[in-house]
Design an enzyme around this catalytic site. Structure first.
Site, PDB file in Angstrom:
ATOM      1  N   GLU A 138      12.375  62.020  53.408  1.00 12.49           N
ATOM      2  CA  GLU A 138      13.569  62.263  54.216  1.00 12.49           C
ATOM      3  C   GLU A 138      14.381  63.365  53.553  1.00 12.49           C
ATOM      4  O   GLU A 138      14.843  63.209  52.418  1.00 12.49           O
ATOM      5  CB  GLU A 138      14.436  61.001  54.323  1.00 12.49           C
ATOM      6  CG  GLU A 138      15.680  61.252  55.170  1.00 12.49           C
ATOM      7  CD  GLU A 138      16.699  60.118  55.176  1.00 12.49           C
ATOM      8  OE1 GLU A 138      16.572  59.176  54.376  1.00 12.49           O
ATOM      9  OE2 GLU A 138      17.636  60.198  55.996  1.00 12.49           O
ATOM     10  N   GLN A 190      22.475  83.990  52.737  1.00 11.61           N
ATOM     11  CA  GLN A 190      21.878  83.489  53.991  1.00 11.61           C
ATOM     12  C   GLN A 190      21.343  84.635  54.844  1.00 11.61           C
ATOM     13  O   GLN A 190      21.678  85.797  54.603  1.00 11.61           O
ATOM     14  CB  GLN A 190      22.924  82.681  54.780  1.00 11.61           C
ATOM     15  CG  GLN A 190      23.229  81.335  54.126  1.00 11.61           C
ATOM     16  CD  GLN A 190      24.310  80.533  54.837  1.00 11.61           C
ATOM     17  OE1 GLN A 190      24.718  80.866  55.942  1.00 11.61           O
ATOM     18  NE2 GLN A 190      24.779  79.473  54.194  1.00 11.61           N
ATOM     19  N   VAL A 191      20.537  84.264  55.840  1.00 15.49           N
ATOM     20  CA  VAL A 191      19.873  85.197  56.784  1.00 15.49           C
ATOM     21  C   VAL A 191      19.137  86.349  56.107  1.00 15.49           C
ATOM     22  O   VAL A 191      19.095  87.464  56.602  1.00 15.49           O
ATOM     23  CB  VAL A 191      20.807  85.709  57.931  1.00 15.49           C
ATOM     24  CG1 VAL A 191      21.030  84.617  58.949  1.00 15.49           C
ATOM     25  CG2 VAL A 191      22.125  86.243  57.441  1.00 15.49           C
ATOM     26  N   GLY A 216      16.011  85.379  54.899  1.00 14.59           N
ATOM     27  CA  GLY A 216      14.657  84.811  54.884  1.00 14.59           C
ATOM     28  C   GLY A 216      14.443  83.762  53.796  1.00 14.59           C
ATOM     29  O   GLY A 216      13.375  83.162  53.726  1.00 14.59           O
ATOM     30  N   THR A 243      13.638  80.085  55.011  1.00 10.89           N
ATOM     31  CA  THR A 243      12.255  79.873  55.458  1.00 10.89           C
ATOM     32  C   THR A 243      11.324  79.697  54.262  1.00 10.89           C
ATOM     33  O   THR A 243      10.495  78.783  54.224  1.00 10.89           O
ATOM     34  CB  THR A 243      11.811  81.072  56.321  1.00 10.89           C
ATOM     35  OG1 THR A 243      12.636  81.099  57.485  1.00 10.89           O
ATOM     36  CG2 THR A 243      10.348  80.975  56.713  1.00 10.89           C
ATOM     37  N   ALA A 250      22.193  73.258  62.822  1.00 13.87           N
ATOM     38  CA  ALA A 250      21.007  73.640  62.046  1.00 13.87           C
ATOM     39  C   ALA A 250      19.709  73.287  62.773  1.00 13.87           C
ATOM     40  O   ALA A 250      18.623  73.549  62.251  1.00 13.87           O
ATOM     41  CB  ALA A 250      21.043  72.971  60.675  1.00 13.87           C
ATOM     42  N   GLY A 310      18.324  74.708  65.247  1.00 12.13           N
ATOM     43  CA  GLY A 310      17.569  75.949  65.481  1.00 12.13           C
ATOM     44  C   GLY A 310      16.782  76.358  64.245  1.00 12.13           C
ATOM     45  O   GLY A 310      15.613  76.748  64.335  1.00 12.13           O
TER      46      GLY A 310
HETATM   47  N1  ACO Z   1      20.775  78.059  63.840  1.00 10.27           N
HETATM   48  C1  ACO Z   1      19.733  78.704  64.405  1.00 10.27           C
HETATM   49  N2  ACO Z   1      18.891  79.482  63.732  1.00 10.27           N
HETATM   50  C2  ACO Z   1      19.120  79.653  62.423  1.00 10.27           C
HETATM   51  C3  ACO Z   1      20.196  79.038  61.755  1.00 10.27           C
HETATM   52  C4  ACO Z   1      21.042  78.221  62.514  1.00 10.27           C
HETATM   53  N3  ACO Z   1      22.086  77.590  61.963  1.00 10.27           N
HETATM   54  N4  ACO Z   1      20.160  79.407  60.449  1.00 10.27           N
HETATM   55  C5  ACO Z   1      19.116  80.224  60.334  1.00 10.27           C
HETATM   56  N5  ACO Z   1      18.488  80.363  61.518  1.00 10.27           N
HETATM   57  C6  ACO Z   1      17.307  81.129  61.810  1.00 10.27           C
HETATM   58  C7  ACO Z   1      17.387  82.560  61.368  1.00 10.27           C
HETATM   59  O1  ACO Z   1      17.934  83.374  62.373  1.00 10.27           O
HETATM   60  C8  ACO Z   1      15.927  82.872  61.114  1.00 10.27           C
HETATM   61  O2  ACO Z   1      15.265  83.167  62.325  1.00 10.27           O
HETATM   62  P1  ACO Z   1      14.179  84.369  62.401  1.00 10.27           P
HETATM   63  O3  ACO Z   1      13.087  83.932  61.457  1.00 10.27           O
HETATM   64  O4  ACO Z   1      13.777  84.381  63.819  1.00 10.27           O
HETATM   65  O5  ACO Z   1      14.907  85.576  61.928  1.00 10.27           O
HETATM   66  C9  ACO Z   1      15.382  81.561  60.605  1.00 10.27           C
HETATM   67  O6  ACO Z   1      16.254  80.549  61.080  1.00 10.27           O
HETATM   68  C10 ACO Z   1      15.328  81.465  59.109  1.00 10.27           C
HETATM   69  O7  ACO Z   1      16.394  82.167  58.531  1.00 10.27           O
HETATM   70  P2  ACO Z   1      16.526  82.315  56.978  1.00 10.27           P
HETATM   71  O8  ACO Z   1      17.189  83.621  56.656  1.00 10.27           O
HETATM   72  O9  ACO Z   1      15.216  82.035  56.352  1.00 10.27           O
HETATM   73  O10 ACO Z   1      17.514  81.101  56.690  1.00 10.27           O
HETATM   74  P3  ACO Z   1      18.748  81.073  55.663  1.00 10.27           P
HETATM   75  O11 ACO Z   1      18.343  81.614  54.344  1.00 10.27           O
HETATM   76  O12 ACO Z   1      19.941  81.643  56.286  1.00 10.27           O
HETATM   77  O13 ACO Z   1      18.936  79.494  55.500  1.00 10.27           O
HETATM   78  C11 ACO Z   1      20.136  77.556  56.229  1.00 10.27           C
HETATM   79  C12 ACO Z   1      19.144  78.655  56.615  1.00 10.27           C
HETATM   80  C13 ACO Z   1      19.575  76.769  55.042  1.00 10.27           C
HETATM   81  C14 ACO Z   1      20.320  76.613  57.415  1.00 10.27           C
HETATM   82  C15 ACO Z   1      21.467  78.230  55.824  1.00 10.27           C
HETATM   83  O14 ACO Z   1      21.971  78.938  56.936  1.00 10.27           O
HETATM   84  C16 ACO Z   1      22.544  77.277  55.354  1.00 10.27           C
HETATM   85  O15 ACO Z   1      22.619  76.949  54.174  1.00 10.27           O
HETATM   86  N6  ACO Z   1      23.450  76.835  56.257  1.00 10.27           N
HETATM   87  C17 ACO Z   1      24.585  75.977  55.906  1.00 10.27           C
HETATM   88  C18 ACO Z   1      24.152  74.587  55.521  1.00 10.27           C
HETATM   89  C19 ACO Z   1      23.384  73.865  56.626  1.00 10.27           C
HETATM   90  O16 ACO Z   1      23.756  73.881  57.776  1.00 10.27           O
HETATM   91  N7  ACO Z   1      22.289  73.200  56.218  1.00 10.27           N
HETATM   92  C20 ACO Z   1      21.485  72.352  57.079  1.00 10.27           C
HETATM   93  C21 ACO Z   1      22.220  71.093  57.348  1.00 10.27           C
HETATM   94  S1  ACO Z   1      21.208  69.772  57.912  1.00 10.27           S
HETATM   95  C22 ACO Z   1      20.586  69.081  56.520  1.00 10.27           C
HETATM   96  O17 ACO Z   1      20.860  69.501  55.438  1.00 10.27           O
HETATM   97  C23 ACO Z   1      19.654  67.915  56.664  1.00 10.27           C
END
Ligand code: ACO
Length: 163
Positions: free
Chosen positions: A74, A85-86, A88, A91, A118, A120
């Protein structure tokens, strides 16, 4: 960029990584009580994958509880620090987490309650809203929580997620 599989096993370096992760989760998940984050990150049944900069600073990570007998994990927390962020990293972090979970913990599924904003991100990482894991294997193991969407990711025992 490097990834580390981190356990709370009293290794001082691991404790430093876990403190870094706790700080990132506290900042990026403001709706989560800080004491809850601390408790899970340092819990010995949880594993973390830390995303590190070249200089060793933690810039993101994932913490999950491994239910070894049930072969699922989990995901409790997942975050990347705001200015990274954003790019990569989210991923790559998830792929590396699947790889550690598959090889170190022998897990076949991940479940998580994704924050609505999140969903998406998790969909792009192969998670679905449909849970295929038999209910008996997970019900009662993970808490019911209505602040998010339950999502699942299936991991094939013989597929490398980082190759
Ligand atoms: N909604 C939709 N799409 C998203 C989001 C989002 N919130 N965040 C990233 N993506 C997409 C990106 O556009 C990208 O798409 P692409 O491959 O088509 O370009 C893909 O997801 C991956 O993007 P990365 O750059 O690899 O992701 P990033 O390094 O920004 O990390 C993360 C993503 C971890 C969600 C970051 O934005 C973050 O820390 N957010 C705040 C904390 C959060 O919300 N965490 C998740 C909570 S739920 C949980 O923890 C169980």
């Amino acid at each position: 960029i490097a990834f580390r599989y981190v356990l709370n096993n009293d290794d001082p370096q691991n404790l430093i990584f876990l403190v870094g992760l706790k700080n990132i989760f506290s900042k990026q998940l403001p709706n989560m009580p800080k004491e809850y984050i601390v408790r899970l990150v340092f819990d010995r049944r949880h594993r973390s994958v830390a995303l590190l900069k070249r200089n060793g600073t933690v810039i993101g990570g994932i913490t999950y509880r491994a239910f070894h007998a049930q072969a699922f994990g989990e995901i409790a927390f997942c975050a990347v620090t705001s200015h990274e962020q954003v790019k990569g990293y989210g991923t790559r972090l998830m792929n590396q987490t699947k790889e550690f979970a598959r090889t170190m913990d022998k897990l076949t599924h991940f479940l998580t309650y994704a924050d609505n904003n999140a969903v998406g991100y998790f969909e792009k990482q192969g998670f679905t809203r449909e849970v295929t894991l038999e209910r008996e294997r997970w019900q009662g193991y993970i808490k019911d929580y209505d602040g998010g969407t339950l999502m699942e990711c299936v991991m094939h025992p013989r597929i490398s997620y980082t190759a």
